[in-house]
Design an enzyme around this catalytic site. Structure first.
Site, PDB file in Angstrom:
ATOM      1  N   ALA A 204       0.816  -1.314  -0.007  1.00  0.00           N
ATOM      2  CA  ALA A 204       0.375  -0.089  -0.153  1.00  0.00           C
ATOM      3  C   ALA A 204       0.450   1.468   0.184  1.00  0.00           C
ATOM      4  O   ALA A 204       1.836   1.248   0.449  1.00  0.00           O
ATOM      5  CB  ALA A 204      -0.733   0.024   1.377  1.00  0.00           C
ATOM      6  N   GLY A 206      -0.077   1.438  -3.154  1.00  0.00           N
ATOM      7  CA  GLY A 206       0.089   0.945  -4.054  1.00  0.00           C
ATOM      8  C   GLY A 206       0.813   1.404  -5.868  1.00  0.00           C
ATOM      9  O   GLY A 206       0.934   0.589  -6.877  1.00  0.00           O
ATOM     10  N   GLY A 207       1.512   2.363  -5.614  1.00  0.00           N
ATOM     11  CA  GLY A 207       2.127   3.059  -6.919  1.00  0.00           C
ATOM     12  C   GLY A 207       3.157   2.418  -7.280  1.00  0.00           C
ATOM     13  O   GLY A 207       3.229   2.386  -8.386  1.00  0.00           O
ATOM     14  N   LYS A 208       3.905   1.802  -6.525  1.00  0.00           N
ATOM     15  CA  LYS A 208       4.800   0.663  -6.348  1.00  0.00           C
ATOM     16  C   LYS A 208       4.478  -0.708  -7.372  1.00  0.00           C
ATOM     17  O   LYS A 208       4.871  -1.592  -8.457  1.00  0.00           O
ATOM     18  CB  LYS A 208       6.151   0.966  -6.277  1.00  0.00           C
ATOM     19  CG  LYS A 208       7.249   1.800  -4.916  1.00  0.00           C
ATOM     20  CD  LYS A 208       7.785   1.485  -4.255  1.00  0.00           C
ATOM     21  CE  LYS A 208       8.326   3.009  -3.554  1.00  0.00           C
ATOM     22  NZ  LYS A 208       7.840   3.539  -3.283  1.00  0.00           N
ATOM     23  N   GLU A 225      -0.513  -6.259   2.096  1.00  0.00           N
ATOM     24  CA  GLU A 225      -0.922  -5.182   2.848  1.00  0.00           C
ATOM     25  C   GLU A 225      -1.454  -5.790   4.345  1.00  0.00           C
ATOM     26  O   GLU A 225      -2.260  -6.124   4.251  1.00  0.00           O
ATOM     27  CB  GLU A 225      -1.200  -3.841   2.363  1.00  0.00           C
ATOM     28  CG  GLU A 225      -1.658  -3.242   3.230  1.00  0.00           C
ATOM     29  CD  GLU A 225      -0.220  -2.504   3.785  1.00  0.00           C
ATOM     30  OE1 GLU A 225      -0.293  -2.202   5.015  1.00  0.00           O
ATOM     31  OE2 GLU A 225       1.199  -1.952   3.069  1.00  0.00           O
ATOM     32  N   ASP A 256       0.820 -11.049   7.978  1.00  0.00           N
ATOM     33  CA  ASP A 256       2.096 -10.186   8.089  1.00  0.00           C
ATOM     34  C   ASP A 256       3.091 -10.969   7.552  1.00  0.00           C
ATOM     35  O   ASP A 256       3.504 -11.354   7.755  1.00  0.00           O
ATOM     36  CB  ASP A 256       2.078 -10.713   9.901  1.00  0.00           C
ATOM     37  CG  ASP A 256       2.619 -10.508  10.532  1.00  0.00           C
ATOM     38  OD1 ASP A 256       3.992  -9.964   9.958  1.00  0.00           O
ATOM     39  OD2 ASP A 256       2.812 -10.284  11.683  1.00  0.00           O
ATOM     40  N   ASP A 274       9.614  -2.669   0.306  1.00  0.00           N
ATOM     41  CA  ASP A 274       9.009  -0.785   0.703  1.00  0.00           C
ATOM     42  C   ASP A 274       8.586  -0.716   1.886  1.00  0.00           C
ATOM     43  O   ASP A 274       7.614  -0.505   2.351  1.00  0.00           O
ATOM     44  CB  ASP A 274       8.118  -0.406  -0.488  1.00  0.00           C
ATOM     45  CG  ASP A 274       8.049   0.852  -0.194  1.00  0.00           C
ATOM     46  OD1 ASP A 274       9.305   2.093   0.047  1.00  0.00           O
ATOM     47  OD2 ASP A 274       6.768   2.110  -0.118  1.00  0.00           O
ATOM     48  N   CYS A 328      10.812   5.619   2.901  1.00  0.00           N
ATOM     49  CA  CYS A 328      11.368   7.489   2.524  1.00  0.00           C
ATOM     50  C   CYS A 328      11.730   8.512   3.986  1.00  0.00           C
ATOM     51  O   CYS A 328      10.795   9.021   4.108  1.00  0.00           O
ATOM     52  CB  CYS A 328       9.825   7.816   2.271  1.00  0.00           C
ATOM     53  SG  CYS A 328       8.325   7.221   2.854  1.00  0.00           S
TER      54      CYS A 328
END
Length: 397
Positions: A204, A206-208, A225, A256, A274, A328
């Site tokens: 989540a 979900g962009g990648k 997720e 998990d 990520d 990030c």
């Protein structure tokens, strides 16, 4: 400084109310810097007594959650959470030195942020690319990258601003996805190819996942997720960008991530982790100061979670398969320290050089110097306000 139109009188004295805006001079003639950093105001009360003396009292008001109107844009302006900024100031001044000052200036000033436009190959618009070029956008990746599928099209521009977002409409695919351009670097580092089995461990929003499906047609694509709310967000993103014939081949789970390695050992050719992290850009604008304080207290536990997720991902990876880890955040504890711990404790993984990729995109992204060849850290700067984004690549032997 603005004087209130009314003077408040009392026996033998008169009061004036003055509001000092960020950058105005304080009572001693020096610029007031505190409200500039916090988005607050200073209330100055001037008191004139019978003896003719003038006294002044200063009170600082820090609006951590109040949304003020940006007069130039007519939109609510985000307000910095001072407790988070103070925490970052202490940590990142130590870790980044003088570089932190310029990074902080970008992270704390949303009006200079940039947004990339990732085109959806499954819902192409003939006019969209022309519109983007007219608006000053150009292809984000033009260098000789080790991996750059022709089907991955992303546009950026140097000037700040955001292309209009498209709303989710059931049964209708969106034409593009707005994102931080640095978010595509983990995808480019992973180098997904047709027919490979791929796991996006913490997928989540979900962009990648969407970006990977622009690059190739995996044999099996597993998007996981654990968080319930974020899992629903992930499903909506996939429904908005991926057509029915392909969407049926995508498995979305709420497992998990720390247990997937045991549940699905050596099942995947490529794994993206990520990881959940202290999202610097978002945390700086926390509207709830109590939640922000709690986050900072719990922050030290994130590196343990990230290590466990990586261990699980390695178990899920086939021998010879590749893994990309990304966050990030600028935090060394959540980035290179986690990767170094994995390399020191897992004898079946080795680092993979991604310096050629970094070199190929160095015109569009600013990187922290002194990192190792298997990692990179994108630093936001004015005109290239992408990141923070940490990327590291490993291979299972």
């Amino acid at each position: 400084m603005r004087m209130d139109k009314r003077a408040l009188g009392g026996e033998g004295r008169r009061w004036w109310l003055c509001w000092a805006r960020p950058g105005d001079a304080a009572g001693d003639g020096r610029p007031s810097t505190a409200p500039l950093r916090t988005g607050g105001l200073v209330l100055i009360i001037l008191v004139r007594t019978r003896e003719g003396l003038i006294c002044f009292y200063c009170f600082s008001f820090f609006f951590l959650s109040l949304k003020l109107e940006d007069k130039t844009k007519g939109k609510p302006q985000k307000q910095i959470c001072q407790v988070v900024l103070d925490h970052f100031e202490k940590q990142y001044t130590t870790e980044l030195g003088d570089t932190w000052t310029s990074v902080r200036d970008v992270l704390t000033y949303p009006l200079c942020w940039q947004y990339a436009v990732l085109l959806n190959k499954f819902s192409q618009s003939p006019q969209l690319e022309n519109t983007l070029r007219v608006e000053g956008y150009r292809p984000a990746f033009q260098g000789l990258l080790p991996y750059l599928p022709a089907s991955l099209k992303c546009y950026i521009r140097r000037t700040p601003g955001r292309f209009p977002a498209q709303k989710h409409r059931a049964g209708r695919l969106k034409e593009y996805y707005l994102l931080n351009a640095a978010s595509l670097l983990p995808v480019l580092a992973l180098e997904v190819k047709d027919g490979e089995d791929v796991l996006d461990l913490c997928a989540a929003p979900g962009g990648k996942s969407v970006a990977m499906l622009q690059c190739a047609y995996p044999g099996q694509f597993h998007c996981n997720e654990y968080d319930d709310l974020r899992s629903r967000w992930l499903k909506q993103t996939i429904e908005s960008f991926i057509p029915d014939p392909l969407i049926n081949l995508i498995m979305v789970s709420k497992l998990d991530g720390r247990q997937i390695g045991d549940l699905k050992p050596e099942l995947y050719d490529k794994v993206l982790v990520d990881a959940p992290c202290s999202n610097d850009r978002s945390w700086l604008f926390s509207s709830d100061i109590q939640q922000a304080t709690l986050r900072l207290i719990q922050r030290k536990e994130l590196s343990s979670l990230q290590f466990q997720l990586l261990r699980s991902a390695i178990k899920a990876l086939r021998p010879g398969g590749s893994l990309v880890y990304s966050t990030c955040t600028l935090s060394k504890a959540e980035n290179s320290d986690v990767i170094n711990l994995i390399l020191n404790t897992c004898s079946n993984v080795v680092p993979v050089d991604i310096s050629e990729m970094a070199k190929a995109v160095s015109q569009e992204f600013a990187f922290l110097s002194g990192t190792q060849q298997h990692e990179l850290l994108v630093l936001p700067e004015k005109g290239r306000a992408w990141g923070p984004m940490y990327v590291a690549k490993l291979k299972k032997m």
